[in-house]
Enzyme design. Structure first.
Site, PDB file in Angstrom:
ATOM      1  N   HIS A 244       0.853  -1.192   0.000  1.00 25.99           N
ATOM      2  CA  HIS A 244       0.000   0.000   0.000  1.00 25.99           C
ATOM      3  C   HIS A 244       0.882   1.233   0.000  1.00 25.99           C
ATOM      4  O   HIS A 244       1.967   1.215   0.583  1.00 25.99           O
ATOM      5  CB  HIS A 244      -0.910   0.013   1.242  1.00 25.99           C
ATOM      6  CG  HIS A 244      -2.068   0.934   1.087  1.00 25.99           C
ATOM      7  ND1 HIS A 244      -2.015   2.263   1.431  1.00 25.99           N
ATOM      8  CD2 HIS A 244      -3.315   0.716   0.589  1.00 25.99           C
ATOM      9  CE1 HIS A 244      -3.176   2.831   1.162  1.00 25.99           C
ATOM     10  NE2 HIS A 244      -3.984   1.921   0.653  1.00 25.99           N
ATOM     11  N   GLU A 301      -7.817  -5.356  -0.439  1.00 25.85           N
ATOM     12  CA  GLU A 301      -8.335  -6.121  -1.569  1.00 25.85           C
ATOM     13  C   GLU A 301      -8.260  -7.629  -1.359  1.00 25.85           C
ATOM     14  O   GLU A 301      -8.995  -8.379  -1.993  1.00 25.85           O
ATOM     15  CB  GLU A 301      -7.581  -5.737  -2.854  1.00 25.85           C
ATOM     16  CG  GLU A 301      -7.627  -4.265  -3.191  1.00 25.85           C
ATOM     17  CD  GLU A 301      -8.995  -3.778  -3.658  1.00 25.85           C
ATOM     18  OE1 GLU A 301     -10.010  -4.218  -3.078  1.00 25.85           O
ATOM     19  OE2 GLU A 301      -9.033  -2.976  -4.586  1.00 25.85           O
TER      20      GLU A 301
HETATM   21  N1  ACO Z   1       4.082  -7.499  -4.620  1.00 28.23           N
HETATM   22  C1  ACO Z   1       5.398  -7.475  -4.874  1.00 28.23           C
HETATM   23  N2  ACO Z   1       6.161  -6.397  -4.777  1.00 28.23           N
HETATM   24  C2  ACO Z   1       5.567  -5.255  -4.399  1.00 28.23           C
HETATM   25  C3  ACO Z   1       4.208  -5.200  -4.096  1.00 28.23           C
HETATM   26  C4  ACO Z   1       3.452  -6.375  -4.222  1.00 28.23           C
HETATM   27  N3  ACO Z   1       2.142  -6.392  -3.981  1.00 28.23           N
HETATM   28  N4  ACO Z   1       3.883  -3.934  -3.753  1.00 28.23           N
HETATM   29  C5  ACO Z   1       5.009  -3.220  -3.830  1.00 28.23           C
HETATM   30  N5  ACO Z   1       6.042  -4.026  -4.218  1.00 28.23           N
HETATM   31  C6  ACO Z   1       7.431  -3.641  -4.418  1.00 28.23           C
HETATM   32  C7  ACO Z   1       7.556  -2.851  -5.703  1.00 28.23           C
HETATM   33  O1  ACO Z   1       7.803  -3.688  -6.807  1.00 28.23           O
HETATM   34  C8  ACO Z   1       8.699  -1.931  -5.397  1.00 28.23           C
HETATM   35  O2  ACO Z   1       9.900  -2.601  -5.625  1.00 28.23           O
HETATM   36  P1  ACO Z   1      11.129  -1.827  -6.381  1.00 28.23           P
HETATM   37  O3  ACO Z   1      11.481  -0.711  -5.436  1.00 28.23           O
HETATM   38  O4  ACO Z   1      12.167  -2.875  -6.499  1.00 28.23           O
HETATM   39  O5  ACO Z   1      10.564  -1.345  -7.664  1.00 28.23           O
HETATM   40  C9  ACO Z   1       8.603  -1.708  -3.882  1.00 28.23           C
HETATM   41  O6  ACO Z   1       7.818  -2.778  -3.372  1.00 28.23           O
HETATM   42  C10 ACO Z   1       7.886  -0.427  -3.547  1.00 28.23           C
HETATM   43  O7  ACO Z   1       6.687  -0.382  -4.284  1.00 28.23           O
HETATM   44  P2  ACO Z   1       6.042   0.945  -4.832  1.00 28.23           P
HETATM   45  O8  ACO Z   1       5.469   0.646  -6.174  1.00 28.23           O
HETATM   46  O9  ACO Z   1       6.941   2.110  -4.705  1.00 28.23           O
HETATM   47  O10 ACO Z   1       4.921   1.141  -3.775  1.00 28.23           O
HETATM   48  P3  ACO Z   1       3.617   1.955  -3.986  1.00 28.23           P
HETATM   49  O11 ACO Z   1       3.440   2.777  -2.801  1.00 28.23           O
HETATM   50  O12 ACO Z   1       3.537   2.699  -5.261  1.00 28.23           O
HETATM   51  O13 ACO Z   1       2.630   0.738  -4.114  1.00 28.23           O
HETATM   52  C11 ACO Z   1       0.670  -0.412  -4.581  1.00 28.23           C
HETATM   53  C12 ACO Z   1       1.343   0.651  -3.696  1.00 28.23           C
HETATM   54  C13 ACO Z   1       0.482   0.165  -5.970  1.00 28.23           C
HETATM   55  C14 ACO Z   1      -0.687  -0.722  -3.975  1.00 28.23           C
HETATM   56  C15 ACO Z   1       1.554  -1.691  -4.628  1.00 28.23           C
HETATM   57  O14 ACO Z   1       1.815  -2.163  -3.335  1.00 28.23           O
HETATM   58  C16 ACO Z   1       0.929  -2.780  -5.491  1.00 28.23           C
HETATM   59  O15 ACO Z   1       1.098  -2.763  -6.716  1.00 28.23           O
HETATM   60  N6  ACO Z   1       0.207  -3.761  -4.878  1.00 28.23           N
HETATM   61  C17 ACO Z   1      -0.462  -4.802  -5.628  1.00 28.23           C
HETATM   62  C18 ACO Z   1      -1.784  -4.289  -6.206  1.00 28.23           C
HETATM   63  C19 ACO Z   1      -2.837  -4.087  -5.118  1.00 28.23           C
HETATM   64  O16 ACO Z   1      -2.996  -4.897  -4.209  1.00 28.23           O
HETATM   65  N7  ACO Z   1      -3.597  -2.961  -5.276  1.00 28.23           N
HETATM   66  C20 ACO Z   1      -4.657  -2.593  -4.320  1.00 28.23           C
HETATM   67  C21 ACO Z   1      -4.178  -1.516  -3.409  1.00 28.23           C
HETATM   68  S1  ACO Z   1      -5.362  -1.103  -2.178  1.00 28.23           S
HETATM   69  C22 ACO Z   1      -6.419   0.008  -2.923  1.00 28.23           C
HETATM   70  O17 ACO Z   1      -6.051   0.809  -3.716  1.00 28.23           O
HETATM   71  C23 ACO Z   1      -7.856  -0.039  -2.589  1.00 28.23           C
END
Ligand code: ACO
Length: 359
Positions: A244, A301
């Site tokens: 998140h 989710e």
């Molecule tokens: N699985 C694997 N790796 C992840 C995940 C995940 N679910 N979430 C983040 N990471 C990793 C990223 O790949 C990134 O790695 P990097 O630095 O090597 O590129 C690192 O963790 C940081 O991630 P960011 O993208 O900077 O984190 P951000 O704050 O943008 O992410 C997000 C938030 C978009 C929700 C992300 O965690 C994600 O894609 N999750 C999966 C999709 C999901 O569950 N969405 C629903 C969110 S809840 C809602 O909106 C109602």
């Protein structure tokens, strides 16, 4: 600058506060735990909309029921035109036909719309005639009745009600921000809600729960969870339902939904629940190893997927059900933004080529 506008405060709000370190969500002074499973969706609308409509009645159950009936009357003839689109796109295209006002009537119609349209579309898909709304019922019960064709089991209606309350508002997430940007231009509530729907649709926001079920299906059995998840992370994939932007600990909404699931344990396939628990445990362990510096925990989710499946929604409708709850929050934010009277218009930094200077 940061492309994701992390840590930028872009609005002041009285509506909700997300504390990502404490794992706490407050909605208008109430912790989520005091609302989810305890009050109906209409009560949360009253809480969120208080002060934003001069003629807001104390109890919104009857006005929302009447809005469902009006909504059905206005749009049910158009349903066959969009029935072959995805549930979300069909719902969104019909919502675009609603009047673009800023008053309570417009707010109620928009709030009624996702539940009415989604249940009618599901009836049409199954070859049945859509059912007219029952204005005496609460929103969650009536949506399930219109979808299933008969009075739903009360515990399932309560579970859907808990879900709608849990997702009703959540700070300045992408869809809410989109709604506020549009409201700041003095466009109407339908325009704000349509912008929010577009933002919600993506898998990084509200589009994740369907893929969560795809993941559970792909894992198949609890004993496969660790190997499947490791392979997925090794391929560079993200695990849906985890991570998140704000939370660095478990999303409190995941616990609210897990509690709602416990209330309907009879309706939840026990194998599904065991599989979900195994996948969650394996994912948390693997994510800790995969990203030791970035706490990644369960988000809303993950258990949304299990709950909405148990309640009876097909997985391609999950994002539309999310909109059924979040629409109340979008409307409150749109009204709050409009009241500031200030157009949202940030700046960008130009990094493209400059015109050639004439010799
Ligand atoms: N699985 C694997 N790796 C992840 C995940 C995940 N679910 N979430 C983040 N990471 C990793 C990223 O790949 C990134 O790695 P990097 O630095 O090597 O590129 C690192 O963790 C940081 O991630 P960011 O993208 O900077 O984190 P951000 O704050 O943008 O992410 C997000 C938030 C978009 C929700 C992300 O965690 C994600 O894609 N999750 C999966 C999709 C999901 O569950 N969405 C629903 C969110 S809840 C809602 O909106 C109602």
């Amino acid at each position: 600058m940061s492309n994701g506008l992390e840590d930028i405060i872009a609005a002041e709000t009285v509506l909700s506060d997300v504390d990502g370190l404490a794992g706490r969500l407050i909605i208008r002074g109430e912790p989520l735990a005091a609302l989810a499973g305890r009050v109906g969706y209409e009560d949360v609308l009253s809480l969120l909309w208080d002060g934003f409509f001069p003629d807001l009645p104390h109890d919104l159950r009857q006005p929302l029921g009447a809005a469902r009936a009006r909504m059905f009357e206005m749009l049910h003839r158009e349903l066959p035109l969009v029935a072959n689109r995805s549930a979300f796109d069909a719902m969104r295209s019909l919502m675009a036909l609603l009047p673009d006002g800023t008053d309570l009537d417009s707010a109620l119609l928009l709030t009624a719309a996702p539940g009415v349209l989604l249940s009618a579309l599901l009836r049409l898909r199954a070859g049945n005639q859509p059912l007219t709304p029952d204005t005496d019922l609460d929103h969650a019960t009536d949506v399930l009745r219109m979808m299933g064709g008969a009075a739903p089991r009360p515990e399932l209606a309560r579970a859907l009600g808990s879900y709608l309350v849990t997702v009703a508002d959540h700070g300045l997430n992408a869809s809410t921000f989109a709604a506020r940007v549009v409201a700041s231009t003095e466009a109407g509530l339908t325009s704000s809600v349509l912008a929010a729907l577009g933002a919600l649709k993506g898998p990084l926001h509200g589009g994740a729960p369907g893929p969560v079920l795809d993941m559970l299906d792909a894992v198949g059995k609890p004993e496969n969870a660790e190997a499947w998840i490791s392979a997925e992370l090794a391929r560079g994939e993200r695990l849906m339902g985890f991570g998140h932007r704000i939370y660095r600990v478990r999303d409190p909404r995941a616990d609210a939904l897990k509690a709602a699931l416990a209330q309907i344990s009879g309706a939840v396939d026990t194998n599904r629940m065991a599989l979900a628990a195994a996948v969650e445990t394996a994912a948390l362990k693997a994510l800790k190893q995969h990203k030791p510096d970035r706490p990644l925990d369960t988000n809303v989710e993950f258990y949304t997927a299990v709950l909405l499946e148990a309640v009876g929604f097909p997985r391609d409708c999950f994002t539309a059900v999310f909109a059924t709850g979040r629409v109340g929050g979008w409307i409150a934010h749109a009204r709050e933004q409009a009241a500031t009277g200030r157009l949202i218009r940030p700046k960008s930094r130009y990094i493209g080529p400059m015109p050639k200077v004439a010799a």
